[in-house]
Design a protein around this motif. Structure first.
Motif, PDB file in Angstrom:
ATOM      1  N   PRO A  56       0.805  -1.231   0.000  1.00 43.75           N
ATOM      2  CA  PRO A  56       0.000   0.000   0.000  1.00 43.75           C
ATOM      3  C   PRO A  56       0.833   1.274   0.000  1.00 43.75           C
ATOM      4  O   PRO A  56       0.467   2.258  -0.625  1.00 43.75           O
ATOM      5  CB  PRO A  56      -0.816  -0.095   1.286  1.00 43.75           C
ATOM      6  CG  PRO A  56      -0.548  -1.413   1.885  1.00 43.75           C
ATOM      7  CD  PRO A  56       0.539  -2.089   1.152  1.00 43.75           C
ATOM      8  N   THR A  60       0.858   4.296  -3.152  1.00 45.69           N
ATOM      9  CA  THR A  60       0.323   5.615  -2.799  1.00 45.69           C
ATOM     10  C   THR A  60       1.062   6.670  -3.614  1.00 45.69           C
ATOM     11  O   THR A  60       2.273   6.799  -3.515  1.00 45.69           O
ATOM     12  CB  THR A  60       0.514   5.868  -1.284  1.00 45.69           C
ATOM     13  OG1 THR A  60      -0.225   4.869  -0.579  1.00 45.69           O
ATOM     14  CG2 THR A  60       0.017   7.235  -0.884  1.00 45.69           C
ATOM     15  N   PHE A  64      -0.867  12.357  -3.102  1.00 47.39           N
ATOM     16  CA  PHE A  64      -1.382  12.067  -1.759  1.00 47.39           C
ATOM     17  C   PHE A  64      -0.355  12.485  -0.702  1.00 47.39           C
ATOM     18  O   PHE A  64      -0.668  13.163   0.271  1.00 47.39           O
ATOM     19  CB  PHE A  64      -1.725  10.578  -1.617  1.00 47.39           C
ATOM     20  CG  PHE A  64      -2.239  10.201  -0.238  1.00 47.39           C
ATOM     21  CD1 PHE A  64      -3.592  10.256   0.054  1.00 47.39           C
ATOM     22  CD2 PHE A  64      -1.365   9.818   0.764  1.00 47.39           C
ATOM     23  CE1 PHE A  64      -4.069   9.934   1.328  1.00 47.39           C
ATOM     24  CE2 PHE A  64      -1.821   9.493   2.038  1.00 47.39           C
ATOM     25  CZ  PHE A  64      -3.175   9.549   2.316  1.00 47.39           C
ATOM     26  N   THR A  81       0.379   8.680  11.226  1.00 49.44           N
ATOM     27  CA  THR A  81       0.515   7.756  10.094  1.00 49.44           C
ATOM     28  C   THR A  81       1.135   6.436  10.523  1.00 49.44           C
ATOM     29  O   THR A  81       1.836   6.380  11.538  1.00 49.44           O
ATOM     30  CB  THR A  81       1.398   8.396   8.995  1.00 49.44           C
ATOM     31  OG1 THR A  81       1.598   7.447   7.936  1.00 49.44           O
ATOM     32  CG2 THR A  81       2.767   8.808   9.527  1.00 49.44           C
ATOM     33  N   MET A  85       5.076   4.963   6.170  1.00 48.22           N
ATOM     34  CA  MET A  85       4.901   6.085   5.248  1.00 48.22           C
ATOM     35  C   MET A  85       5.948   7.188   5.450  1.00 48.22           C
ATOM     36  O   MET A  85       6.146   8.029   4.585  1.00 48.22           O
ATOM     37  CB  MET A  85       3.512   6.723   5.446  1.00 48.22           C
ATOM     38  CG  MET A  85       2.351   5.894   4.993  1.00 48.22           C
ATOM     39  SD  MET A  85       2.304   5.730   3.198  1.00 48.22           S
ATOM     40  CE  MET A  85       1.935   7.425   2.724  1.00 48.22           C
ATOM     41  N   VAL A 131      -4.085   4.917   4.594  1.00 49.81           N
ATOM     42  CA  VAL A 131      -3.405   4.206   3.513  1.00 49.81           C
ATOM     43  C   VAL A 131      -3.561   2.728   3.793  1.00 49.81           C
ATOM     44  O   VAL A 131      -3.436   2.309   4.943  1.00 49.81           O
ATOM     45  CB  VAL A 131      -1.907   4.594   3.492  1.00 49.81           C
ATOM     46  CG1 VAL A 131      -1.117   3.682   2.583  1.00 49.81           C
ATOM     47  CG2 VAL A 131      -1.747   6.041   3.052  1.00 49.81           C
ATOM     48  N   GLY A 160      -6.699   7.599   1.392  1.00 52.34           N
ATOM     49  CA  GLY A 160      -6.015   7.108   0.192  1.00 52.34           C
ATOM     50  C   GLY A 160      -6.190   5.610   0.053  1.00 52.34           C
ATOM     51  O   GLY A 160      -5.364   4.944  -0.565  1.00 52.34           O
ATOM     52  N   HIS A 161      -7.275   5.073   0.659  1.00 48.61           N
ATOM     53  CA  HIS A 161      -7.461   3.620   0.660  1.00 48.61           C
ATOM     54  C   HIS A 161      -7.717   3.081  -0.735  1.00 48.61           C
ATOM     55  O   HIS A 161      -8.391   3.703  -1.551  1.00 48.61           O
ATOM     56  CB  HIS A 161      -8.627   3.230   1.574  1.00 48.61           C
ATOM     57  CG  HIS A 161      -8.284   3.361   3.017  1.00 48.61           C
ATOM     58  ND1 HIS A 161      -7.304   2.590   3.609  1.00 48.61           N
ATOM     59  CD2 HIS A 161      -8.736   4.187   3.979  1.00 48.61           C
ATOM     60  CE1 HIS A 161      -7.194   2.947   4.875  1.00 48.61           C
ATOM     61  NE2 HIS A 161      -8.048   3.916   5.123  1.00 48.61           N
ATOM     62  N   LYS A 162      -7.180   1.889  -0.966  1.00 49.62           N
ATOM     63  CA  LYS A 162      -7.346   1.247  -2.266  1.00 49.62           C
ATOM     64  C   LYS A 162      -7.906  -0.151  -2.073  1.00 49.62           C
ATOM     65  O   LYS A 162      -7.779  -0.737  -0.996  1.00 49.62           O
ATOM     66  CB  LYS A 162      -5.985   1.166  -2.962  1.00 49.62           C
ATOM     67  CG  LYS A 162      -5.298   2.516  -3.024  1.00 49.62           C
ATOM     68  CD  LYS A 162      -4.582   2.714  -4.308  1.00 49.62           C
ATOM     69  CE  LYS A 162      -4.014   4.104  -4.500  1.00 49.62           C
ATOM     70  NZ  LYS A 162      -4.489   5.169  -3.673  1.00 49.62           N
ATOM     71  N   TRP A 267      -3.242   5.139  -8.666  1.00 44.97           N
ATOM     72  CA  TRP A 267      -2.195   4.256  -8.130  1.00 44.97           C
ATOM     73  C   TRP A 267      -0.855   4.691  -8.704  1.00 44.97           C
ATOM     74  O   TRP A 267      -0.766   4.989  -9.896  1.00 44.97           O
ATOM     75  CB  TRP A 267      -2.446   2.797  -8.558  1.00 44.97           C
ATOM     76  CG  TRP A 267      -3.681   2.178  -8.006  1.00 44.97           C
ATOM     77  CD1 TRP A 267      -4.968   2.625  -8.147  1.00 44.97           C
ATOM     78  CD2 TRP A 267      -3.767   0.969  -7.247  1.00 44.97           C
ATOM     79  NE1 TRP A 267      -5.829   1.773  -7.518  1.00 44.97           N
ATOM     80  CE2 TRP A 267      -5.125   0.743  -6.963  1.00 44.97           C
ATOM     81  CE3 TRP A 267      -2.815   0.048  -6.779  1.00 44.97           C
ATOM     82  CZ2 TRP A 267      -5.557  -0.365  -6.223  1.00 44.97           C
ATOM     83  CZ3 TRP A 267      -3.238  -1.051  -6.050  1.00 44.97           C
ATOM     84  CH2 TRP A 267      -4.598  -1.252  -5.772  1.00 44.97           C
ATOM     85  N   ARG A 268       0.158   4.689  -7.871  1.00 46.53           N
ATOM     86  CA  ARG A 268       1.491   4.946  -8.415  1.00 46.53           C
ATOM     87  C   ARG A 268       1.793   3.848  -9.437  1.00 46.53           C
ATOM     88  O   ARG A 268       1.605   2.666  -9.156  1.00 46.53           O
ATOM     89  CB  ARG A 268       2.554   4.903  -7.304  1.00 46.53           C
ATOM     90  CG  ARG A 268       3.944   5.327  -7.757  1.00 46.53           C
ATOM     91  CD  ARG A 268       4.988   5.012  -6.718  1.00 46.53           C
ATOM     92  NE  ARG A 268       4.835   5.788  -5.496  1.00 46.53           N
ATOM     93  CZ  ARG A 268       5.318   7.017  -5.318  1.00 46.53           C
ATOM     94  NH1 ARG A 268       5.986   7.608  -6.274  1.00 46.53           N
ATOM     95  NH2 ARG A 268       5.140   7.642  -4.171  1.00 46.53           N
ATOM     96  N   GLY A 277     -10.780   2.291  -5.353  1.00 48.38           N
ATOM     97  CA  GLY A 277     -10.445   3.031  -4.134  1.00 48.38           C
ATOM     98  C   GLY A 277     -11.672   3.368  -3.323  1.00 48.38           C
ATOM     99  O   GLY A 277     -12.797   3.000  -3.683  1.00 48.38           O
TER     100      GLY A 277
END
Lengths: 357, 73
Positions: A56, A60, A64, A81, A85, A131, A160-162, A267-268, A277
């Motif tokens: 994750p 990110t 973000f 965080t 991160m 995240v 920023g949840h996926k 998404w990166r 997301g």
């Protein structure tokens, strides 16, 4: 079945299938477990494990991070965080460098610790960086619901949840990576249930096995995938039976649905993926840092030049293909996100790759 | 980041519980699982129990860990 029997069967099946196979382990924890245990060295030459976009922190994107850093610069604000991160380079520095510059940025073990911090100091606006995949999203959703219930107005989440299944579909649609089977993420699947991958098996004809995280679990899952390929089948099987059911954790799904809407996500490396997301529902706007801090200026994002994290996250290239790997980009001085997180493919390669393929 | 570790519920206090993780105690939130009880094993992720384990699950996990030599008995 013992490990030796599993390995023997895997070799027999690979011989019988008689063509190279690429199996994608979607989850970063699987990537690390495979390296640490030396699992790759037990597999036949024709069977490769390729790492997917399941870290994750790695997926990110810079906008973000840049927004998180901009929020941290607001006075009276504390950013909380997950520790992973902290060192990820954004366009201009990381959370860690922002903290060194005087911003209040705290690493926490749990989103509930961030909520506790908000309760303990009502004059500070505490912003948790949301995240993570479906494993983590219910916990964060719970803190938002709890903050709303208890009137903790100074708590918000930068969301920023996926979510995994449609990201897997996006990889299959891109077609520049050959994938013969998915080792589906174990703990994401505890929440969403194995049924969430059914469309991958039925619509795309790709075998899926939800795998646990010990080397023995992963070997079983590889054997199960090879059995499916050998038998011409494409179904979703659960190897990780001590974690995963068909339907998943309904209580966790409910709190997610209550607080989040499904949304498109950036998404990166993979770009914008429809329905991959989560965003915070209007009802909880007061706890949505994106809305609370909507007026702040965020610098134009840029990616580090020469970094191939994007292709690595798609399974298209390997860290050893990157000119920066082990030279300019190392765990102590990372250029790209995949070198920062312990679960990043580049960090795992750096630590464990000694001719393992 | 999706790591989850097994823990045993020692004591329940509303939505929070004291959990024992192979000798280490910490607090966790148990409102995402159905009918948690003291003595139950759960999988803990980021301070939240996300799944209850049966006796058979615990046994299987111990066997795997013993095979890997990772758990001292």
């Amino acid at each position: 079945m013992t490990t030796q029997e599993q390995v023997r069967l895997i070799h027999q099946l690979a011989d019988r299938i008689g063509r190279p196979l690429q199996l994608m382990e979607v989850c970063g924890t699987h990537t690390v477990s495979a390296f640490r245990s030396g699992l790759r060295s037990l597999l036949p030459a024709g069977v490769s494990l390729i790492a997917g976009p399941g870290c994750p922190v790695c997926v990110t994107p810079n906008p973000f991070l840049d927004r998180a850093i901009a929020v941290a610069h607001e006075s009276g604000t504390a950013v909380a965080t997950f520790g992973d991160m902290m060192r990820v380079p954004g366009t201009h520095g990381s959370l860690e460098t922002a903290r060194a510059g005087g911003c209040d940025i705290r690493a926490v073990y749990s989103p509930s610790d961030a909520l506790k911090a908000a309760r303990a100091s009502p004059e500070t606006r505490v912003v948790f960086l949301g995240v993570g995949f479906e494993t983590t999203a219910p916990a964060v959703a719970w803190t938002i619901r709890e903050a709303a219930r208890a009137g903790v107005r100074n708590y918000s989440v930068l969301c920023g949840h996926k979510t995994m299944p449609f990201a897997m579909e996006a990889l299959l649609r891109e077609r520049d990576v050959e994938i013969d089977g998915f080792l589906c993420p174990g703990h994401v699947s505890i929440v969403i249930g194995a049924r969430a991958y059914t469309f991958i098996a039925t619509d795309f004809g790709i075998p899926c096995v939800v795998a646990g995280f010990e080397a023995a679990d992963m070997l079983s899952a590889v054997r199960m995938l090879l059995e499916q390929v050998d038998g011409g089948a494409a179904t979703v099987q659960i190897q990780y039976t001590r974690g995963v059911t068909e339907d998943g954790n309904l209580d966790a799904q409910n709190v997610m649905r209550e607080v989040f809407d499904e949304d498109d996500a950036e998404w990166r490396g993979l770009g914008n993926i429809p329905r991959s997301g989560l965003s915070i529902r209007e009802e909880f706007a007061q706890h949505d840092a994106e809305r609370v801090f909507s007026a702040i200026q965020v610098p134009e994002p840029a990616e580090p030049s020469g970094c191939i994290c994007g292709d690595i996250l798609k399974g298209k290239k390997r860290p050893t293909d990157c000119p920066l790997f082990r030279t300019r980009c190392t765990p102590s001085s990372p250029v790209g996100a995949c070198m920062v997180s312990g679960e990043g493919t580049c960090a795992a390669f750096f630590k464990y790759h000694k001719g393992q393929d | 980041m999706c790591l989850a570790v097994p823990a045993k519920i020692v004591e329940i206090n509303g939505e929070t519980a004291i959990l024992d993780m192979e000798g280490v105690r910490r607090e966790g939130i148990i409102s995402l699982i159905n009918d948690p009880r003291p003595g139950d094993y759960v999988l803990l992720h980021a301070g939240f129990a996300i799944r209850k384990w049966s006796e058979a699950d615990v046994r299987e996990w111990r066997e795997i860990m013993e095979e890997a030599g990772a758990l001292e008995q």
